[in-house]
Motif scaffolding. Structure first.
Motif, PDB file in Angstrom:
ATOM      1  N   CYS A 502      18.052  26.510  13.617  1.00 44.69           N
ATOM      2  CA  CYS A 502      17.131  27.643  13.426  1.00 44.69           C
ATOM      3  C   CYS A 502      17.833  28.792  12.707  1.00 44.69           C
ATOM      4  O   CYS A 502      19.041  29.002  12.869  1.00 44.69           O
ATOM      5  N   ILE A 684       4.624  34.722  14.493  1.00 45.87           N
ATOM      6  CA  ILE A 684       5.586  33.623  14.489  1.00 45.87           C
ATOM      7  C   ILE A 684       5.064  32.446  13.683  1.00 45.87           C
ATOM      8  O   ILE A 684       5.816  31.795  12.938  1.00 45.87           O
ATOM      9  N   ARG A 688       6.850  30.545  10.423  1.00 41.28           N
ATOM     10  CA  ARG A 688       7.077  29.103  10.331  1.00 41.28           C
ATOM     11  C   ARG A 688       6.394  28.503   9.096  1.00 41.28           C
ATOM     12  O   ARG A 688       6.904  27.556   8.496  1.00 41.28           O
ATOM     13  N   ARG A 693      12.734  28.591  10.534  1.00 45.06           N
ATOM     14  CA  ARG A 693      12.824  27.901  11.834  1.00 45.06           C
ATOM     15  C   ARG A 693      13.113  28.959  12.890  1.00 45.06           C
ATOM     16  O   ARG A 693      14.158  29.613  12.864  1.00 45.06           O
ATOM     17  N   VAL A 694      12.170  29.115  13.827  1.00 48.34           N
ATOM     18  CA  VAL A 694      12.134  30.299  14.682  1.00 48.34           C
ATOM     19  C   VAL A 694      12.526  29.991  16.130  1.00 48.34           C
ATOM     20  O   VAL A 694      12.015  29.050  16.748  1.00 48.34           O
ATOM     21  N   MET A 696      12.332  32.067  19.720  1.00 51.28           N
ATOM     22  CA  MET A 696      11.715  33.248  20.316  1.00 51.28           C
ATOM     23  C   MET A 696      12.266  33.446  21.724  1.00 51.28           C
ATOM     24  O   MET A 696      12.355  32.496  22.503  1.00 51.28           O
ATOM     25  N   GLN A 709       4.557  29.046  20.282  1.00 57.97           N
ATOM     26  CA  GLN A 709       4.454  28.843  18.838  1.00 57.97           C
ATOM     27  C   GLN A 709       5.819  28.675  18.168  1.00 57.97           C
ATOM     28  O   GLN A 709       5.902  28.195  17.034  1.00 57.97           O
ATOM     29  N   SER A 710       6.894  29.043  18.871  1.00 58.89           N
ATOM     30  CA  SER A 710       8.232  28.969  18.270  1.00 58.89           C
ATOM     31  C   SER A 710       8.790  27.556  18.377  1.00 58.89           C
ATOM     32  O   SER A 710       8.355  26.754  19.205  1.00 58.89           O
ATOM     33  N   GLU A 711       9.767  27.255  17.518  1.00 59.93           N
ATOM     34  CA  GLU A 711      10.400  25.934  17.571  1.00 59.93           C
ATOM     35  C   GLU A 711      11.244  25.790  18.831  1.00 59.93           C
ATOM     36  O   GLU A 711      11.263  24.730  19.461  1.00 59.93           O
ATOM     37  N   ALA A 713      11.844  27.975  22.456  1.00 60.76           N
ATOM     38  CA  ALA A 713      11.417  29.093  23.288  1.00 60.76           C
ATOM     39  C   ALA A 713      12.478  29.355  24.353  1.00 60.76           C
ATOM     40  O   ALA A 713      12.896  28.437  25.056  1.00 60.76           O
TER      41      ALA A 713
END
Length: 806
Positions: A502, A684, A688, A693-694, A696, A709-711, A713
């Motif tokens: 990420c 977010i 993406r 690549r996130v 959170m 919604q994040s890759e 969490a």
């Protein structure tokens, strides 16, 4: 022949015909799997006294088809060991006995995954623990166990204590086999030296024959006792049409042994019994050291959950009752004394004391907990006697959840490991083809079958897929263990890989960057009103702003009465409304007031603070200005995260002035203020879609949409339960430093995995052509193959020092 009784049926058999079971100390011996299964059943259920009562009576051995596998379908067994997944499937953790290399894991996973009704199979190479998910309507657990046994392995329900006993028994067995190999190798080397000396100085044929026979005597127990694990693995691999590492080692050693027998009796060629002995011993020594190294890596995780108390003291009136942790219900009062571990989450009702939370968050400094404070399972009471009320059951308490997370993480495989396992699966067949081609080439080239065979054996022995298969699992388990020590819990090993890749970190403000405990620094009352109404309203919400006002009122007001609320309604990200004593109460932010038609004007000095407004029957009664302090080390941690190449973004539901002030204080350039939960999630999603690549990190209920919604969490450990549940990683010590350490460990683990894979592939690319060209004898091939595996394991252990260097 000596005879011995079966430990279940008490019938006498020749000792060589009995099945040893080293999971018991001392080992037990059985005439068949049926007797072994029934003995395990009685032992597990605490009925071992049956054998004392039985005396000299003998029993009829149970038929193999009616052995203990049927117990796996009994209601008592199911309720104890089988869980239900969210999708409604059955799930169990098993220990699979007989696994001694990654190829064994691959074989079990392949065979089980082909069975109709099995949804998921994941086996940890490091501790032989399997997680199996299946559909009960299509396959029974007893059928799954029978499938495992049919390929030469055995399975029992996972239990930390019995697992440790079986691991100890396996180490003892490996140790005894290694001693035989070392003894034979040391002696065969002296004989080999004598033979090589005689080759140059001259040696009579009868002396040479005696030395050859002595080597044969030493090589035979080494091959068939020390190397028995490889024959067993090779047999079951061939039975199910898989070529494994065991097959390569067994084939190389056996071909050399057979050729040496031919040479010894025909006197037409040189014997290679010394190579047989050394091949088996070197490979087995590497395997033994590998087992010890992996055990050290897993010890951290085993210790994490093995020392929890099994009983607690309940307080019922004037009576104290000792009961099992599983039987404690929510609301019951538990006593904890100095030195006791807290087994179940709760709230202190009587007393105060210091608690060591190092098992949970890695922090060595104790904290003081008083009446009304929450205490978590896994903490240790240091200096007093307290009573507390259970707020969770044992299985749903914090420590139990964390242990489950670690166990799941050990079983889940990263994508890169699955790829490596697929490659090693094809690798063995390719090596056999290359070895056969080498044999034909050298036989045709030199006209010597002996030379061709020896070179082909070197190819088989040197090209072991072990290093390739070890490349990922050892590195990931070391990474997970180090993270657990630091209070960072990865729910799956695969998240190490994902997190390392990420490039964007999104942070919630309140509770993540700041302490999440805003304090009232300014307030203004517009009218006189009953403060107890406001206190009841703010106490109905867990939002940090509401709790900050509640703390202020509790400290500032001397007479607060208990008020009951009706029709309580939480308005997401805005506030709370309720009815009390006929009044309509409204508490929350400016947006909530505006939607209710209430005009709000900020007094001077409130601009840079977070706000809480309170209204009764549509009339604004009070305004509170609150300020939240930064977490200790937040600014330094964010700078360190930037140095890792991450883009940092801060999202907040607070108003722009407060958000801007915090962002500038910690050095974050990109931030958004006044966002609702769905707007955070949409932000977010936009990142993406741009290819970022996130990761959170958040702690509240209002963060759950964005986390989903994040890759990757990340939930802060003191956050809402729902945020912890949907997260991929949990930071139990709730600090920004842990967030930085999580990235460092993830990146280091992925880097080491890549190094291991590169080394494994480079090793095979270099050594296989060398062996095929005739430049490597079988002895050095075995030594080289063992060293390649140990290099991979040693390189993985470097992850332990990564935080010292950062």
């Amino acid at each position: 022949m000596s005879k011995q009784r079966c430990d279940h049926c008490h019938l006498e058999y020749e000792t060589s015909m009995l099945l040893p079971d080293t999971s018991f100390n001392p080992p037990k011996f059985f005439c068949c799997k049926g007797c072994q299964g029934v003995f395990h059943l009685l032992s597990d259920e605490g009925l071992s006294t049956f054998y004392t009562k039985m005396g000299e009576t003998t029993l009829t051995p149970p038929k193999a088809t009616l052995d203990d596998v049927n117990r796996f379908d009994l209601d008592g067994f199911v309720s104890k060991y089988v869980k239900k997944s969210k999708e409604g499937f059955s799930e169990i953790a098993l220990i699979i006995e007989g696994i001694h290399c990654s190829a064994c894991v691959w074989l079990n996973e392949k065979v089980l995954s082909r069975q109709e009704g099995i949804v998921e199979v994941s086996i940890s190479y490091t501790n032989h623990k399997a997680k199996i998910v299946w559909d009960e309507s299509l396959i029974k657990l007893s059928e799954i166990i029978e499938t495992i046994r049919s390929i030469g392995y055995n399975a029992y329900p996972y239990d930390p204590k019995s697992g440790e006993e079986r691991a100890t028994a396996q180490r003892r067995e490996y140790y005894s086999k290694l001693l035989v190999g070392i003894f034979a190798t040391m002696n065969v080397m002296w004989i080999a030296i004598a033979q090589y000396a005689g080759y140059f100085t001259g040696m009579q044929s009868n002396i040479k024959n005696i030395l050859n026979f002595a080597e044969f005597v030493l090589a035979t127990p080494t091959l068939f006792y020390t190397g028995s694990v490889y024959f067993k693995g090779a047999y079951y691999g061939i039975k199910h049409r898989y070529i494994t590492m065991d097959f390569l080692v067994a084939t190389g050693a056996t071909l050399t042994y057979i050729f040496s027998l031919y040479a010894m009796f025909s006197h037409n060629a040189e014997v290679y019994f010394d190579s047989v002995t050394m091949i088996v011993t070197f490979v087995f020594a590497g395997k033994y050291l590998e087992v010890l190294t992996k055990k050290k890596a897993v010890d951290t995780l085993d210790a994490f959950g093995s020392s929890m108390p099994t009983e607690v003291t309940l307080i019922k009136g004037d009576e104290k009752i000792l009961t099992s942790v599983e039987s404690v219900e929510i609301g019951e009062i538990i006593e904890v004394r100095a030195g006791d571990k807290v087994a179940i989450d709760g709230v202190i009702t009587e007393g105060e004391g210091s608690f060591d939370l190092s098992r949970l968050n890695g922090e060595s400094i104790p904290i003081l907990a008083q009446k009304g404070d929450k205490i978590l399972s896994g903490s240790i009471c240091l200096d007093s006697v307290i009573h507390y009320q259970a707020t969770n059951t044992f299985s749903s308490s914090m420590f139990s959840k964390l242990v489950c997370l670690l166990e799941d993480a050990m079983n889940k495989k990263p994508k890169i490991e699955k790829l490596a396992n697929q490659i090693s699966g094809y690798f063995s067949r390719t090596i056999l083809l290359l070895a056969f081609s080498t044999l034909l080439f050298w036989f045709y080239q030199s006209g010597s079958f002996e030379k061709g065979l020896i070179i082909a054996i070197s190819v088989i022995v040197i090209a072991c897929p072990c290093a390739l298969s070890l490349a990922t699992p050892v590195a990931t388990i070391v990474g997970i263990g180090l993270a657990a020590k630091k209070g960072i819990l990865f729910k799956e090993a695969g998240f190490l890989e994902s997190m390392a890749k990420c490039n964007t970190l999104v942070l919630d403000k309140t509770g993540t960057i700041t302490k999440g405990k805003p304090e009232v620094v300014m307030y203004e009352y517009a009218y006189t009103f009953d403060r107890s109404l406001l206190y009841a309203l703010v106490n109905s919400s867990n939002h940090p702003i509401s709790q900050g006002v509640a703390r202020f009122l509790k400290e500032d007001e001397t007479t607060l009465h208990v008020k009951s609320l009706e029709q309580i309604k939480t308005v997401e990200a805005k506030g709370v409304r309720a009815i009390a004593e006929g009044y309509e109460l409204l508490g929350g932010n400016a947006k909530m007031m505006e939607e209710a038609g209430i005009e709000v004007l900020l007094p001077k000095g409130f601009e840079s603070l977070s706000h809480y407004f309170f209204a009764i029957d549509g009339k604004l009664m009070a305004i509170f200005g609150l300020k939240d302090a930064l977490k200790e080390g937040a600014k330094e941690s964010i700078e360190a995260l930037k140095a890792l190449g991450l883009e940092i973004v801060m999202l907040s539901g607070d108003h722009a002035k407060v958000t801007q002030e915090i962002a500038e204080e910690v050095g974050i350039k990109t931030y958004e203020a006044g966002l609702f939960p769905h707007e955070k999630a949409a932000y977010i999603e936009t990142l993406r879609q741009k290819g970022q690549r996130v990761v959170m990190a958040g702690d509240g209920i209002n963060d759950t949409l964005a986390l989903s919604q994040s890759e990757i969490a990340i939930a802060m450990g003191n956050g809402a339960d729902v945020a912890v549940d949907i997260s991929d990683i949990v930071l139990t010590n709730d600090s920004m430093q842990s967030l930085y350490e999580a990235f460092v460990i993830a990146k280091a683990s992925l880097r080491v995995v890549k190094e291991n894979l590169f080394f494994s592939l480079l090793y095979n690319i270099v050594t296989i052509p060398l062996a095929m060209s005739g430049h490597v004898i079988p002895l050095f091939a075995a030594l080289s193959m063992s060293l390649s595996s140990l290099v991979v394991v040693g390189n993985s252990m470097r992850i332990k020092n990564v935080l010292k260097r950062s």
